[in-house]
Design a protein around this motif. Structure first.
Motif, PDB file in Angstrom:
ATOM      1  N   TRP A 144      -9.445   1.735  10.523  1.00  0.00           N
ATOM      2  CA  TRP A 144      -9.048   3.249  10.340  1.00  0.00           C
ATOM      3  C   TRP A 144      -7.521   3.218  10.336  1.00  0.00           C
ATOM      4  N   LYS A 145      -6.967   2.345  11.389  1.00  0.00           N
ATOM      5  CA  LYS A 145      -5.567   2.761  11.702  1.00  0.00           C
ATOM      6  C   LYS A 145      -4.797   2.027  10.456  1.00  0.00           C
ATOM      7  N   ASN A 146      -5.345   0.799  10.028  1.00  0.00           N
ATOM      8  CA  ASN A 146      -4.697   0.191   8.864  1.00  0.00           C
ATOM      9  C   ASN A 146      -4.953   0.982   7.655  1.00  0.00           C
ATOM     10  N   PHE A 147      -5.987   1.818   7.423  1.00  0.00           N
ATOM     11  CA  PHE A 147      -6.123   2.694   6.358  1.00  0.00           C
ATOM     12  C   PHE A 147      -5.005   3.546   6.152  1.00  0.00           C
ATOM     13  N   ARG A 148      -4.525   3.914   7.389  1.00  0.00           N
ATOM     14  CA  ARG A 148      -3.545   5.348   7.208  1.00  0.00           C
ATOM     15  C   ARG A 148      -2.205   4.181   7.145  1.00  0.00           C
ATOM     16  N   LEU A 149      -2.028   3.390   7.507  1.00  0.00           N
ATOM     17  CA  LEU A 149      -0.465   2.635   7.345  1.00  0.00           C
ATOM     18  C   LEU A 149      -0.819   2.437   5.789  1.00  0.00           C
ATOM     19  N   ASN A 150      -1.455   2.171   5.016  1.00  0.00           N
ATOM     20  CA  ASN A 150      -1.828   1.907   3.630  1.00  0.00           C
ATOM     21  C   ASN A 150      -1.545   3.280   2.830  1.00  0.00           C
ATOM     22  N   GLN A 151      -1.724   4.239   3.433  1.00  0.00           N
ATOM     23  CA  GLN A 151      -1.591   5.539   2.755  1.00  0.00           C
ATOM     24  C   GLN A 151      -0.193   5.916   2.635  1.00  0.00           C
ATOM     25  N   VAL A 152       0.681   5.450   3.690  1.00  0.00           N
ATOM     26  CA  VAL A 152       2.154   5.715   3.809  1.00  0.00           C
ATOM     27  C   VAL A 152       2.872   4.735   2.793  1.00  0.00           C
ATOM     28  N   LYS A 153       2.315   3.399   2.906  1.00  0.00           N
ATOM     29  CA  LYS A 153       2.794   2.363   2.171  1.00  0.00           C
ATOM     30  C   LYS A 153       2.721   2.575   0.711  1.00  0.00           C
ATOM     31  N   ARG A 154       1.564   3.441   0.230  1.00  0.00           N
ATOM     32  CA  ARG A 154       1.330   3.719  -1.188  1.00  0.00           C
ATOM     33  C   ARG A 154       2.300   4.635  -1.690  1.00  0.00           C
ATOM     34  N   ILE A 155       2.685   5.649  -0.782  1.00  0.00           N
ATOM     35  CA  ILE A 155       3.608   6.629  -1.324  1.00  0.00           C
ATOM     36  C   ILE A 155       4.977   6.033  -1.554  1.00  0.00           C
ATOM     37  N   VAL A 156       5.388   5.041  -0.375  1.00  0.00           N
ATOM     38  CA  VAL A 156       6.618   4.414  -0.639  1.00  0.00           C
ATOM     39  C   VAL A 156       6.906   3.599  -1.819  1.00  0.00           C
ATOM     40  N   ASP A 157       5.754   2.730  -2.005  1.00  0.00           N
ATOM     41  CA  ASP A 157       5.693   1.888  -3.081  1.00  0.00           C
ATOM     42  C   ASP A 157       5.822   2.605  -4.463  1.00  0.00           C
ATOM     43  N   GLU A 158       5.218   3.514  -4.528  1.00  0.00           N
ATOM     44  CA  GLU A 158       5.268   4.619  -5.885  1.00  0.00           C
ATOM     45  C   GLU A 158       6.359   5.159  -6.031  1.00  0.00           C
ATOM     46  N   ALA A 159       7.216   5.551  -4.795  1.00  0.00           N
ATOM     47  CA  ALA A 159       8.413   6.158  -4.874  1.00  0.00           C
ATOM     48  C   ALA A 159       9.287   5.068  -5.295  1.00  0.00           C
ATOM     49  N   TYR A 160       9.164   3.793  -4.894  1.00  0.00           N
ATOM     50  CA  TYR A 160       9.989   2.985  -5.479  1.00  0.00           C
ATOM     51  C   TYR A 160       9.834   2.546  -6.870  1.00  0.00           C
ATOM     52  N   GLU A 161       8.850   2.745  -7.227  1.00  0.00           N
ATOM     53  CA  GLU A 161       8.889   2.372  -8.960  1.00  0.00           C
ATOM     54  C   GLU A 161       9.454   3.788  -9.739  1.00  0.00           C
ATOM     55  N   ILE A 162       9.244   4.875  -9.013  1.00  0.00           N
ATOM     56  CA  ILE A 162      10.118   5.943  -9.672  1.00  0.00           C
ATOM     57  C   ILE A 162      11.685   5.678  -9.507  1.00  0.00           C
ATOM     58  N   ALA A 163      11.978   5.441  -8.408  1.00  0.00           N
ATOM     59  CA  ALA A 163      13.387   5.455  -8.100  1.00  0.00           C
ATOM     60  C   ALA A 163      14.120   4.499  -9.243  1.00  0.00           C
ATOM     61  N   HIS A 164      13.370   3.074  -9.190  1.00  0.00           N
ATOM     62  CA  HIS A 164      13.810   2.201  -9.851  1.00  0.00           C
ATOM     63  C   HIS A 164      13.889   2.581 -11.483  1.00  0.00           C
ATOM     64  N   GLU A 165      12.716   3.287 -11.853  1.00  0.00           N
ATOM     65  CA  GLU A 165      12.629   3.563 -13.111  1.00  0.00           C
ATOM     66  C   GLU A 165      14.013   4.609 -13.652  1.00  0.00           C
ATOM     67  N   ASN A 166      14.412   5.311 -12.632  1.00  0.00           N
ATOM     68  CA  ASN A 166      15.496   6.252 -12.952  1.00  0.00           C
ATOM     69  C   ASN A 166      16.685   5.414 -12.463  1.00  0.00           C
ATOM     70  N   ASP A 167      17.020   4.258 -12.226  1.00  0.00           N
ATOM     71  CA  ASP A 167      18.005   3.359 -12.282  1.00  0.00           C
ATOM     72  C   ASP A 167      18.849   3.881 -10.704  1.00  0.00           C
ATOM     73  N   LYS A 168      17.675   3.966  -9.739  1.00  0.00           N
ATOM     74  CA  LYS A 168      18.263   4.284  -8.429  1.00  0.00           C
ATOM     75  C   LYS A 168      17.585   3.522  -7.375  1.00  0.00           C
ATOM     76  N   TYR A 169      18.112   3.328  -6.198  1.00  0.00           N
ATOM     77  CA  TYR A 169      17.458   2.585  -5.162  1.00  0.00           C
ATOM     78  C   TYR A 169      16.765   3.466  -4.401  1.00  0.00           C
ATOM     79  N   LEU A 170      15.844   2.847  -3.607  1.00  0.00           N
ATOM     80  CA  LEU A 170      14.880   3.588  -2.447  1.00  0.00           C
ATOM     81  C   LEU A 170      15.376   3.318  -0.989  1.00  0.00           C
ATOM     82  N   THR A 171      15.716   4.260  -0.360  1.00  0.00           N
ATOM     83  CA  THR A 171      15.964   4.040   1.098  1.00  0.00           C
ATOM     84  C   THR A 171      15.247   4.778   2.104  1.00  0.00           C
ATOM     85  N   ALA A 172      15.294   4.593   3.424  1.00  0.00           N
ATOM     86  CA  ALA A 172      14.443   5.477   4.381  1.00  0.00           C
ATOM     87  C   ALA A 172      14.777   5.207   5.493  1.00  0.00           C
ATOM     88  N   ALA A 173      14.689   6.391   6.346  1.00  0.00           N
ATOM     89  CA  ALA A 173      14.988   6.516   7.618  1.00  0.00           C
ATOM     90  C   ALA A 173      13.700   6.103   8.314  1.00  0.00           C
TER      91      ALA A 173
END
Length: 389
Positions: free
Chosen positions: A247-276
């Protein structure tokens, strides 16, 4: 006998040659993989330290608003640039038009611009407000839509629900399309705090010795349904869901999925992805369901705010080193985040040197307006010392 020995030697030599050739091919493949990432962003107008690991980078944060004049922004950006800062993280409330306005002003003063956005926590989001079902639900059944935990601006969306996730990613894309921006910067890319930093507990008159139901998210119908599909059990019916690893890992992976998809979007637009992020991965995992060493991301800025945890300055070095070790082998940089109200100018100097000594690629200070002339002088002194080496 001699012919047999000679044949064995030749066979052994041939095997070694094959191993060497395969090794070289593997190295070449990895090099090409690394180069493909660089090539993907080669047209970017701004280059972060990932392409120049010899630098030690200085970042700061500001919040923009539409009422301020261009001249006032120029003066502020000039102040940071003249003091040795390289980059500014700008919160425009995800207003892409305002970002378009202030970005060239900062760039003109020699600063990189990073589009700072509230990610899973979306206070003031007028689109999200129209969809109460998008909001995260606590274990005791309360929605962040009308029962935010801790503070009124904790308006957390469910990262599992397709509609809320797509809404977040659409904001990433809008910011990534702004010309001249170096990265989209994800803040609040996590769940709400299971545990507050120990130094903040007295402010809320709380004792948190275990995971309390009112701070444990998300138990909405979509999260429960998706989890049951994978693991054939219902967290709502568990006696102690707080100790169920799946259950804990499931939720960790939901956050990871958003980050990984955001990474693709950023790179497709020639931008980096950073995070606090929270101070180091194991701590982030424990406190806010955030395991940032497993993300696809270019740069992390862990908020190593020692005062929040009643720690001494040397803890900045410990947390920095822990994060650096956890990122070993990944193409992700770490830039230590420092909190200005807890640092005198002398302590700021010590903190920066501690971070650098423990492997940080740079430091970020929160926030720009909190920097006194004395603080700025310390940054300038250290920047000049680093450049002179």
């Amino acid at each position: 006998m001699e012919n047999s020995t000679e044949s064995k030697k030749k066979i052994k030599g041939a095997k070694i040659l094959v191993v060497v050739l395969l090794s070289l091919l593997a190295v070449g493949f990895l090099d090409n993989q690394m180069m493909s990432k660089k090539k993907k962003l080669k047209n970017s107008e701004t280059i972060i330290a990932a392409d120049n690991i010899e630098t030690f980078k200085f970042w700061t944060w500001i919040t923009a608003n539409e009422e301020r004049t261009n001249q006032s922004y120029t003066e502020e950006f000039k102040k940071y640039s003249n003091s040795g800062f390289d980059a500014v993280l700008i919160n425009t409330g995800t207003n892409a038009e305002l970002l378009k306005r202030v970005t060239p002003l900062a760039k003109k003063e020699g600063l990189e611009v990073h589009a700072w956005m509230f990610t899973v926590n979306r206070p003031g989001d007028e689109i999200a407000k129209q969809h109460p079902e998008w909001y995260a639900v606590s274990r005791d059944g309360k929605s962040c839509y009308d029962n935010p935990p801790y503070v009124g601006y904790y308006k957390w969306l469910c990262p599992t629900r397709m509609e809320s996730r797509q809404h977040i990613l659409s904001i990433v894309e809008n910011l990534a399309k702004v010309e001249g921006v170096a990265s989209v910067h994800l803040d609040y890319i996590r769940y709400s705090d299971i545990f507050l930093p120990v130094g903040l507990l007295p402010k809320y008159n709380l004792v948190q010795n275990t995971e309390l139901p009112e701070f444990d998210f998300c138990y909405c119908d979509v999260c429960i349904s998706e989890f049951k599909k994978l693991h054939h059990k219902n967290p709502k019916k568990m006696e102690h869901p707080e100790i169920d690893i799946e259950w804990k890992n499931f939720r960790l992976n939901q956050v990871k999925r958003i980050v990984d998809e955001a990474y693709e979007i950023a790179h497709e637009n020639d931008k980096y992805l950073t995070a606090a992020v929270f101070p180091y991965p194991e701590m982030a995992d424990h406190m806010v369901r955030q395991r940032w060493d497993k993300w696809n991301i270019d740069v992390v800025l862990p908020m190593i705010y020692h005062g929040f945890y009643n720690e001494e300055l040397d803890w900045i070095g410990y947390a920095t080193q822990q994060g650096v070790k956890d990122l070993k082998g990944k193409n992700t940089e770490l830039h230590t985040g420092l909190y200005m109200p807890d640092l005198s100018p002398e302590q700021l100097e010590e903190a920066i040197l501690i971070a650098k000594k423990n492997g940080a690629n740079g430091i970020s200070v929160f926030d720009g307006p909190a920097l006194s002339k004395e603080h700025l002088a310390i940054v300038k002194k250290l920047k000049n010392r680093i450049l002179s080496k």
